[in-house]
Motif scaffolding. Structure first.
Motif, PDB file in Angstrom:
ATOM      1  N   LEU A  26       1.183  45.210 -34.074  1.00 23.35           N
ATOM      2  CA  LEU A  26      -0.169  45.478 -33.558  1.00 23.35           C
ATOM      3  C   LEU A  26      -0.600  44.387 -32.578  1.00 23.35           C
ATOM      4  O   LEU A  26      -1.257  44.665 -31.574  1.00 23.35           O
ATOM      5  CB  LEU A  26      -1.175  45.586 -34.716  1.00 23.35           C
ATOM      6  N   THR A  27      -0.208  43.128 -32.879  1.00 27.55           N
ATOM      7  CA  THR A  27      -0.584  42.029 -31.980  1.00 27.55           C
ATOM      8  C   THR A  27       0.133  42.163 -30.634  1.00 27.55           C
ATOM      9  O   THR A  27      -0.454  41.914 -29.583  1.00 27.55           O
ATOM     10  CB  THR A  27      -0.268  40.660 -32.628  1.00 27.55           C
ATOM     11  N   PHE A  28       1.408  42.562 -30.666  1.00 27.11           N
ATOM     12  CA  PHE A  28       2.129  42.778 -29.398  1.00 27.11           C
ATOM     13  C   PHE A  28       1.471  43.885 -28.585  1.00 27.11           C
ATOM     14  O   PHE A  28       1.252  43.736 -27.384  1.00 27.11           O
ATOM     15  CB  PHE A  28       3.589  43.139 -29.657  1.00 27.11           C
ATOM     16  N   TRP A  29       1.165  44.992 -29.254  1.00 25.72           N
ATOM     17  CA  TRP A  29       0.549  46.112 -28.523  1.00 25.72           C
ATOM     18  C   TRP A  29      -0.803  45.699 -27.944  1.00 25.72           C
ATOM     19  O   TRP A  29      -1.133  46.076 -26.824  1.00 25.72           O
ATOM     20  CB  TRP A  29       0.378  47.323 -29.452  1.00 25.72           C
ATOM     21  N   GLU A  30      -1.566  44.931 -28.724  1.00 28.55           N
ATOM     22  CA  GLU A  30      -2.880  44.518 -28.246  1.00 28.55           C
ATOM     23  C   GLU A  30      -2.753  43.549 -27.064  1.00 28.55           C
ATOM     24  O   GLU A  30      -3.510  43.628 -26.093  1.00 28.55           O
ATOM     25  CB  GLU A  30      -3.683  43.884 -29.405  1.00 28.55           C
ATOM     26  N   THR A  31      -1.768  42.639 -27.149  1.00 26.14           N
ATOM     27  CA  THR A  31      -1.559  41.688 -26.041  1.00 26.14           C
ATOM     28  C   THR A  31      -1.142  42.430 -24.770  1.00 26.14           C
ATOM     29  O   THR A  31      -1.622  42.129 -23.672  1.00 26.14           O
ATOM     30  CB  THR A  31      -0.480  40.644 -26.435  1.00 26.14           C
ATOM     31  N   GLU A  32      -0.260  43.401 -24.926  1.00 24.66           N
ATOM     32  CA  GLU A  32       0.140  44.223 -23.774  1.00 24.66           C
ATOM     33  C   GLU A  32      -1.059  45.010 -23.235  1.00 24.66           C
ATOM     34  O   GLU A  32      -1.232  45.144 -22.027  1.00 24.66           O
ATOM     35  CB  GLU A  32       1.233  45.220 -24.187  1.00 24.66           C
ATOM     36  N   ALA A  33      -1.891  45.505 -24.145  1.00 22.75           N
ATOM     37  CA  ALA A  33      -3.065  46.287 -23.730  1.00 22.75           C
ATOM     38  C   ALA A  33      -4.024  45.409 -22.926  1.00 22.75           C
ATOM     39  O   ALA A  33      -4.530  45.832 -21.876  1.00 22.75           O
ATOM     40  CB  ALA A  33      -3.772  46.862 -24.960  1.00 22.75           C
ATOM     41  N   GLN A  34      -4.246  44.189 -23.404  1.00 23.19           N
ATOM     42  CA  GLN A  34      -5.143  43.275 -22.675  1.00 23.19           C
ATOM     43  C   GLN A  34      -4.576  42.974 -21.297  1.00 23.19           C
ATOM     44  O   GLN A  34      -5.293  42.946 -20.301  1.00 23.19           O
ATOM     45  CB  GLN A  34      -5.335  41.990 -23.485  1.00 23.19           C
ATOM     46  N   ARG A  35      -3.249  42.748 -21.241  1.00 22.12           N
ATOM     47  CA  ARG A  35      -2.591  42.471 -19.961  1.00 22.12           C
ATOM     48  C   ARG A  35      -2.768  43.642 -18.994  1.00 22.12           C
ATOM     49  O   ARG A  35      -3.151  43.452 -17.836  1.00 22.12           O
ATOM     50  CB  ARG A  35      -1.096  42.230 -20.227  1.00 22.12           C
TER      51      ARG A  35
END
Lengths: 208, 391
Positions: B163-172
């Protein structure tokens, strides 16, 4: 010509094939130089291995316990998946009268079809047809010597689990799968996107 | 006997057989929500269950197995004080067997405190018929990610990391598209979206994944049309910003099958790392490149100190095909796709690194990029701009 599988040839070379299997394989091998060579190769390999007479230093009890545990686990998984795609599962302990009626009727039907089907071929015609035919007359069920591994498959139609000859679709194209990712750790991830609702749903399935 | 008389006899004989066969076909049963499914949310969970629907969920008995076709919907309420950015549920019919469990994740959401949302569960699972009494399926919360990247949940599936990876990618990606809108206006954003949608037809492979239980020797060679095993070396795509760099890597190749990938990495950052994932590209004989999958770190509790080396090993076999035909592997390329530091922070390649490398046309877009592109395709540019301005 349809060749037998490697596994079957190996069983034949080792003298481990069943009666029917040996009969059909022998028949094929007699007329197929390629398979005959493979059987000879297996036999030679077997002799070479026997001649080396060297056993590795292993804890055989531990190995046996591990193998038993693996077989048990694999059997359970195979039971779950086998026959799921529309086939019925064979349960020798269960008497199914409906099935018996179905099988009986089919046998009668086959017999009736034979007698009502018009003029029968002469002996010479039968012989000619038999030589020209490439489909085997008998399809002998081959019991796998080893429990086949479970396989997860990702394709355009969805995610599928295969084990022991059966298969089961775990995720289908009910929604459009936007992307699938495969992890070498034993996991496949399918991503569904719904632009109307503005959502992404990610389904994971695991090899174990 | 005339032709019609023969036909009549055949129909009369066939009818009972067909009916009996129909009687023996498995009969799916609608699942009773009260007894079939147990939904477990921890007592202190910031998400509470408002309602659940079983939809067209069914159980079908097939031999010794019960096939559970789940089409459920859970309506959940954010009872906490922070915005929810992602949720993962674990769905279990039986433990420790293929097809017995799965998970459903909903990343890229923004649920403020007090709001509700619905999470669909569309998955098929199997379990033995003889299994002991109790519910057929258990639905458990595995994790919730909040807007401050804090996490709640048992995390059995490492949902925190995912979830943290997906959220970091989403923010990017949200930042990238917002910047495109700001700098180049609506026309610039439209161009970016069209380019993203255009990349959606990137070639994808069909992949078969199995534990590494292959035979050896002649049988293997014959099973792969005579192609013997060879050890093939990975080439690596260098991403200058990556905190971890691949050193060398190998996999056994046999025709269209790659087995037991192993990759050596070195931590070039000044911080300890606890997870690394290498993206895996394969090249066929015609020179086409495909994203084949990923090689994650196998150690769940790996900690790689700064400057140290480690090996990523996976004992699995991957077989590649496309439109039903085997894809013979000619070469392989790896690149660092995800890094998680020991303190929980994560690194993903920047948009600049992706845009300036061949990855742009091969790598899958992030879930957020795909979601935004789909909103644009279905609802148009105004809806996309509204969505980008939400948070």
């Amino acid at each position: 010509m349809t060749h037998p599988r490697e596994k079957e040839l190996a069983l034949l070379a080792g003298g481990d094939a069943g009666h029917w299997q040996r009969f059909t394989l022998d028949r094929h091998v007699r007329s197929c130089a390629e398979c005959l060579a493979k059987v000879a190769e297996y036999r030679q390999l077997r002799e070479t291995l026997a001649a080396t007479d060297e056993l590795p230093d292993l804890n055989w009890s531990l190995l046996e316990a591990e193998m038993r545990a693996n077989i048990h686990l694999g059997f359970e998984a195979g039971q779950c998946v086998r026959g799921v795609r529309g086939e019925w599962a064979w349960n020798p302990g269960a008497w199914n009268p409906r099935l018996a009626v179905a099988v009986g009727c089919l046998l009668v039907l086959a017999g009736a079809g034979y007698f009502l089907g018009g003029p029968h071929p002469s002996a010479s015609q039968t012989s000619r047809n038999a030589t020209a035919r490439t489909v085997p007359l008998y399809k002998v069920p081959v019991v796998a010597a080893e429990q086949e591994d479970a396989v997860l498959e990702s394709s355009n139609s969805g995610l599928e689990l295969r084990s022991g000859g059966g298969s089961l679709t775990l995720l289908s194209q009910r929604g459009v799968i936007a992307h699938q990712t495969v992890s070498a750790q034993g996991e496949i991830r399918a991503r569904y996107v719904d632009g109307e609702a503005g959502t992404v749903t990610i389904n994971n399935v695991y090899l174990q | 006997m005339s032709k019609w008389q023969r036909a009549g006899v055949l129909v009369a004989l066939a009818l009972p057989a067909v009916l009996a066969a129909q009687e023996t076909s498995p009969d799916p049963t609608r699942l009773d929500p009260a007894s079939s499914v147990k939904i477990d949310l921890p007592a202190d969970s910031p998400l509470t269950l408002l309602s659940s629907s079983m939809g067209e969920s069914r159980a079908t008995s097939r031999g010794g197995a019960l096939v559970l076709d789940l089409h459920m919907g859970l309506t959940l309420r954010n009872a906490g004080t922070r915005h929810v950015r992602g949720v993962t549920l674990l769905i279990t019919a039986q433990e420790f067997a293929p097809g017995g469990r799965g998970s459903v994740a909903r990343p890229s959401i923004d649920v403020p405190p007090g709001q509700t949302f619905t999470l669909p569960i569309d998955i098929r699972l199997v379990r033995p018929v003889q299994q002991t009494a109790g519910p057929l399926v258990r639905v458990q919360l595995d994790g919730i990610l909040f807007d401050d990247l804090s996490f709640f949940g048992p995390n059995k599936l490492n949902s925190q990391r995912a979830l943290t990876f997906w959220e970091t990618e989403a923010q990017r990606d949200r930042a990238y598209y917002k910047q495109a809108l700001q700098a180049r206006g609506e026309r610039g954003l439209r161009e970016e979206m069209l380019a993203s949608l255009g990349r959606n037809d990137r070639p994808q492979l069909d992949v078969s994944l199995s534990r590494n239980g292959r035979a050896t020797g002649a049988a293997v060679a014959a099973a792969n049309n005579g192609a013997p095993d060879r050890m093939a070396q990975f080439a690596f795509l260098s991403l200058p910003g990556a905190p971890v760099q691949p050193v060398e890597g190998w996999a056994a190749i046999s025709g269209n099958e790659a087995r037991s990938p192993q990759i050596e990495i070195v931590n070039q950052s000044g911080r300890p790392v606890r997870y690394v994932e290498i993206g895996w590209l394969v090249r066929d004989k015609q020179g086409h490149e495909y994203l084949a999958g990923s090689v994650p770190a196998s150690e769940t509790a790996m900690v790689l100190p700064a400057g140290q080396h480690a090996h990523l090993l996976q004992d699995t076999a991957l077989k590649f095909s496309r439109t039903g035909r085997p894809v013979e592997i000619e070469g392989m390329t790896g690149f660092v796709s995800q890094v998680e530091f020991a303190d929980g922070h994560v690194w993903v390649p920047s948009r600049q690194e992706i845009n300036s490398s061949p990855l742009l046309r091969i790598m899958a877009p992030s879930p957020e990029e795909q979601r935004l592109a789909d909103i644009y395709a279905k609802k148009g540019l105004p809806a996309l701009i509204t969505e980008l301005n939400r948070y």
